[in-house]
Write a protein that holds these residues in place. Structure first.
Motif, PDB file in Angstrom:
ATOM      1  N   VAL A  14       0.805  -1.224   0.000  1.00 14.61           N
ATOM      2  CA  VAL A  14       0.000   0.000   0.000  1.00 14.61           C
ATOM      3  C   VAL A  14       0.836   1.273   0.000  1.00 14.61           C
ATOM      4  CG1 VAL A  14      -1.958  -1.131   1.127  1.00 14.61           C
ATOM      5  CG2 VAL A  14      -0.228   0.030   2.533  1.00 14.61           C
ATOM      6  N   ARG A  15       2.136   1.168   0.172  1.00 16.67           N
ATOM      7  CA  ARG A  15       2.983   2.364   0.266  1.00 16.67           C
ATOM      8  C   ARG A  15       3.894   2.475  -0.949  1.00 16.67           C
ATOM      9  NH1 ARG A  15       2.146   4.148   5.286  1.00 16.67           N
ATOM     10  NH2 ARG A  15       1.697   2.640   6.925  1.00 16.67           N
ATOM     11  N   THR A  16       3.979   3.659  -1.502  1.00 18.83           N
ATOM     12  CA  THR A  16       4.866   3.884  -2.646  1.00 18.83           C
ATOM     13  C   THR A  16       6.326   3.684  -2.253  1.00 18.83           C
ATOM     14  OG1 THR A  16       4.947   6.265  -2.208  1.00 18.83           O
ATOM     15  CG2 THR A  16       3.284   5.491  -3.773  1.00 18.83           C
ATOM     16  N   GLU A  17       6.647   3.802  -0.972  1.00 16.59           N
ATOM     17  CA  GLU A  17       8.028   3.597  -0.531  1.00 16.59           C
ATOM     18  C   GLU A  17       8.507   2.162  -0.801  1.00 16.59           C
ATOM     19  OE1 GLU A  17       6.465   6.834   2.317  1.00 16.59           O
ATOM     20  OE2 GLU A  17       5.668   5.040   1.345  1.00 16.59           O
ATOM     21  N   TYR A  18       7.603   1.197  -0.769  1.00 15.98           N
ATOM     22  CA  TYR A  18       7.984  -0.188  -1.058  1.00 15.98           C
ATOM     23  C   TYR A  18       8.409  -0.306  -2.524  1.00 15.98           C
ATOM     24  CZ  TYR A  18       5.314  -1.094   3.248  1.00 15.98           C
ATOM     25  OH  TYR A  18       4.821  -1.079   4.532  1.00 15.98           O
ATOM     26  N   HIS A  19       7.604   0.277  -3.383  1.00 12.64           N
ATOM     27  CA  HIS A  19       7.877   0.298  -4.824  1.00 12.64           C
ATOM     28  C   HIS A  19       9.202   1.005  -5.081  1.00 12.64           C
ATOM     29  CE1 HIS A  19       7.394   2.141  -8.867  1.00 12.64           C
ATOM     30  NE2 HIS A  19       6.772   1.019  -9.156  1.00 12.64           N
ATOM     31  N   ASP A  20       9.391   2.163  -4.462  1.00 10.68           N
ATOM     32  CA  ASP A  20      10.629   2.938  -4.636  1.00 10.68           C
ATOM     33  C   ASP A  20      11.846   2.152  -4.151  1.00 10.68           C
ATOM     34  OD1 ASP A  20       9.000   4.973  -5.575  1.00 10.68           O
ATOM     35  OD2 ASP A  20       9.076   6.120  -3.705  1.00 10.68           O
ATOM     36  N   ALA A  21      11.712   1.448  -3.034  1.00 12.55           N
ATOM     37  CA  ALA A  21      12.822   0.664  -2.488  1.00 12.55           C
ATOM     38  C   ALA A  21      13.199  -0.471  -3.434  1.00 12.55           C
ATOM     39  CB  ALA A  21      12.458   0.117  -1.115  1.00 12.55           C
ATOM     40  N   ALA A  22      12.218  -1.124  -4.041  1.00 14.18           N
ATOM     41  CA  ALA A  22      12.498  -2.214  -4.981  1.00 14.18           C
ATOM     42  C   ALA A  22      13.271  -1.687  -6.187  1.00 14.18           C
ATOM     43  CB  ALA A  22      11.199  -2.892  -5.418  1.00 14.18           C
ATOM     44  N   ARG A  23      12.842  -0.532  -6.705  1.00 12.13           N
ATOM     45  CA  ARG A  23      13.546   0.081  -7.855  1.00 12.13           C
ATOM     46  C   ARG A  23      14.971   0.475  -7.466  1.00 12.13           C
ATOM     47  NH1 ARG A  23      11.330   0.919 -12.258  1.00 12.13           N
ATOM     48  NH2 ARG A  23      12.776   2.531 -12.898  1.00 12.13           N
ATOM     49  N   THR A  24      15.101   1.109  -6.327  1.00 15.50           N
ATOM     50  CA  THR A  24      16.415   1.567  -5.884  1.00 15.50           C
ATOM     51  C   THR A  24      17.343   0.389  -5.617  1.00 15.50           C
ATOM     52  OG1 THR A  24      15.417   3.556  -4.950  1.00 15.50           O
ATOM     53  CG2 THR A  24      17.614   2.978  -4.163  1.00 15.50           C
ATOM     54  N   LEU A  25      16.818  -0.677  -5.026  1.00 16.19           N
ATOM     55  CA  LEU A  25      17.627  -1.865  -4.768  1.00 16.19           C
ATOM     56  C   LEU A  25      18.120  -2.472  -6.076  1.00 16.19           C
ATOM     57  CD1 LEU A  25      18.838  -3.992  -2.872  1.00 16.19           C
ATOM     58  CD2 LEU A  25      16.640  -5.206  -3.016  1.00 16.19           C
ATOM     59  N   GLY A  26      17.232  -2.616  -7.045  1.00 20.43           N
ATOM     60  CA  GLY A  26      17.632  -3.159  -8.344  1.00 20.43           C
ATOM     61  C   GLY A  26      18.761  -2.356  -8.958  1.00 20.43           C
ATOM     62  N   ARG A  27      18.619  -1.051  -8.939  1.00 19.07           N
ATOM     63  CA  ARG A  27      19.641  -0.152  -9.492  1.00 19.07           C
ATOM     64  C   ARG A  27      20.944  -0.263  -8.696  1.00 19.07           C
ATOM     65  NH1 ARG A  27      16.413   3.838 -10.256  1.00 19.07           N
ATOM     66  NH2 ARG A  27      16.552   4.617  -8.140  1.00 19.07           N
ATOM     67  N   ALA A  28      20.856  -0.301  -7.374  1.00 21.96           N
ATOM     68  CA  ALA A  28      22.054  -0.375  -6.522  1.00 21.96           C
ATOM     69  C   ALA A  28      22.843  -1.659  -6.769  1.00 21.96           C
ATOM     70  CB  ALA A  28      21.654  -0.281  -5.045  1.00 21.96           C
ATOM     71  N   LEU A  29      22.157  -2.755  -7.008  1.00 23.92           N
ATOM     72  CA  LEU A  29      22.852  -4.014  -7.277  1.00 23.92           C
ATOM     73  C   LEU A  29      23.533  -3.982  -8.645  1.00 23.92           C
ATOM     74  CD1 LEU A  29      20.233  -6.470  -5.756  1.00 23.92           C
ATOM     75  CD2 LEU A  29      22.489  -5.918  -4.829  1.00 23.92           C
ATOM     76  N   VAL A  30      22.826  -3.474  -9.652  1.00 22.46           N
ATOM     77  CA  VAL A  30      23.399  -3.401 -10.999  1.00 22.46           C
ATOM     78  C   VAL A  30      24.642  -2.510 -11.010  1.00 22.46           C
ATOM     79  CG1 VAL A  30      23.007  -2.598 -13.377  1.00 22.46           C
ATOM     80  CG2 VAL A  30      21.227  -3.896 -12.188  1.00 22.46           C
ATOM     81  N   VAL A  31      24.579  -1.365 -10.350  1.00 25.32           N
ATOM     82  CA  VAL A  31      25.718  -0.442 -10.296  1.00 25.32           C
ATOM     83  C   VAL A  31      26.958  -1.132  -9.741  1.00 25.32           C
ATOM     84  CG1 VAL A  31      26.564   1.614  -9.069  1.00 25.32           C
ATOM     85  CG2 VAL A  31      24.367   1.671 -10.220  1.00 25.32           C
ATOM     86  N   ARG A  32      26.765  -2.059  -8.812  1.00 28.30           N
ATOM     87  CA  ARG A  32      27.895  -2.785  -8.213  1.00 28.30           C
ATOM     88  C   ARG A  32      28.263  -4.054  -8.983  1.00 28.30           C
ATOM     89  NH1 ARG A  32      25.275  -0.025  -4.450  1.00 28.30           N
ATOM     90  NH2 ARG A  32      26.420   0.893  -2.702  1.00 28.30           N
ATOM     91  N   ILE A  43       4.893  -9.264 -11.640  1.00 26.13           N
ATOM     92  CA  ILE A  43       3.918  -8.437 -10.936  1.00 26.13           C
ATOM     93  C   ILE A  43       4.452  -8.083  -9.549  1.00 26.13           C
ATOM     94  CG2 ILE A  43       1.947  -9.372 -12.197  1.00 26.13           C
ATOM     95  CD1 ILE A  43       1.406 -11.227  -9.788  1.00 26.13           C
ATOM     96  N   GLY A  44       3.809  -7.133  -8.905  1.00 26.92           N
ATOM     97  CA  GLY A  44       4.155  -6.750  -7.543  1.00 26.92           C
ATOM     98  C   GLY A  44       5.565  -6.196  -7.444  1.00 26.92           C
ATOM     99  N   LEU A  45       6.132  -6.284  -6.224  1.00 26.72           N
ATOM    100  CA  LEU A  45       7.494  -5.792  -6.021  1.00 26.72           C
ATOM    101  C   LEU A  45       8.500  -6.609  -6.814  1.00 26.72           C
ATOM    102  CD1 LEU A  45       7.655  -4.817  -2.238  1.00 26.72           C
ATOM    103  CD2 LEU A  45       7.152  -3.385  -4.228  1.00 26.72           C
ATOM    104  N   MET A  46       8.189  -7.886  -7.060  1.00 31.26           N
ATOM    105  CA  MET A  46       9.074  -8.696  -7.900  1.00 31.26           C
ATOM    106  C   MET A  46       9.210  -8.074  -9.288  1.00 31.26           C
ATOM    107  SD  MET A  46       8.559 -12.756  -7.182  1.00 31.26           S
ATOM    108  CE  MET A  46       6.768 -12.820  -7.217  1.00 31.26           C
ATOM    109  N   GLY A  47       8.091  -7.678  -9.861  1.00 34.36           N
ATOM    110  CA  GLY A  47       8.113  -7.065 -11.189  1.00 34.36           C
ATOM    111  C   GLY A  47       8.822  -5.721 -11.198  1.00 34.36           C
ATOM    112  N   VAL A  48       8.610  -4.934 -10.160  1.00 24.39           N
ATOM    113  CA  VAL A  48       9.281  -3.625 -10.052  1.00 24.39           C
ATOM    114  C   VAL A  48      10.790  -3.834  -9.981  1.00 24.39           C
ATOM    115  CG1 VAL A  48       9.591  -1.599  -8.576  1.00 24.39           C
ATOM    116  CG2 VAL A  48       7.289  -2.515  -8.961  1.00 24.39           C
ATOM    117  N   LEU A  49      11.227  -4.768  -9.156  1.00 25.06           N
ATOM    118  CA  LEU A  49      12.655  -5.086  -9.037  1.00 25.06           C
ATOM    119  C   LEU A  49      13.216  -5.518 -10.391  1.00 25.06           C
ATOM    120  CD1 LEU A  49      15.174  -5.791  -7.168  1.00 25.06           C
ATOM    121  CD2 LEU A  49      14.250  -8.123  -7.235  1.00 25.06           C
ATOM    122  N   ALA A  50      12.544  -6.464 -11.050  1.00 22.30           N
ATOM    123  CA  ALA A  50      13.019  -6.975 -12.340  1.00 22.30           C
ATOM    124  C   ALA A  50      13.126  -5.857 -13.362  1.00 22.30           C
ATOM    125  CB  ALA A  50      12.088  -8.075 -12.842  1.00 22.30           C
TER     126      ALA A  50
END
Length: 180
Positions: A14-32, A43-50
């Protein structure tokens, strides 16, 4: 660390912060230069991360049981997709392909996967780092319960220290990559 397995919800929450965290985590891992292993959902946070990993040019490997192919709608744009028969096979393959584990907010499946990885650590089946991304205090009640189990003598201080907790994706990744 070549790859990290990320456990995440098949819902966005229900919180946009969860979505934002999934995106940021995906980016942070790729950068490293760290690849991602996850539950293969689109779908869900899995899809946002992917999507975040793909958009940033990273490697993302999905593992999904055949029964969930329809329910979770496997992501079609990932680097590699493994279809297995059972949830047990899914967790075993995810663990085999990964050098560590990060848990985003999620539901019962996410919690069960995380608990199994902590239990496997306790039993000596792996010595890989486990991290909880505690977005907006999502895991505070679970952490309080862990403290309660420790206070009551059911889990040791070693287990209490076996996982890393941070409320920011970059902070969690940085701490997990720092040798203890």
């Amino acid at each position: 660390m070549k790859r990290i397995c990320v456990f995440a919800g098949s819902s966005k929450g229900v919180r946009t912060e969860y979505h934002d965290a999934a995106r940021t985590l995906g980016r942070a891992l790729v950068v490293r230069g760290i690849g991602v292993v996850y539950g293969a959902g689109g779908i869900g946070l899995m899809g946002v991360l992917a999507d975040a990993v793909i958009e940033n040019g990273g490697e993302i490997i999905g593992v999904i049981p055949d029964k969930l192919m329809e329910m979770e709608v496997a992501h079609q744009g990932i680097t590699e997709l493994h279809v297995v028969r059972t949830m047990h096979e899914r967790k075993a393959l995810m663990a085999e392909l990964s050098d560590g584990f990060i848990t985003l907010p999620g539901g019962l499946g996410t919690l069960e996967e995380t608990m199994e990885m902590i239990t496997w650590f306790q039993l000596g089946y792996h010595a890989k780092p486990v991290g909880l991304l505690n977005v907006r205090g999502y895991y505070d009640p679970l952490l309080a319960f862990f403290r309660h189990m420790n206070d009551e003598g059911f889990i040791s201080e070693k287990i209490m220290g076996s996982f890393t907790v941070d409320d920011a994706p970059e902070g969690l990744v940085r701490r997990m990559l720092t040798p203890r």
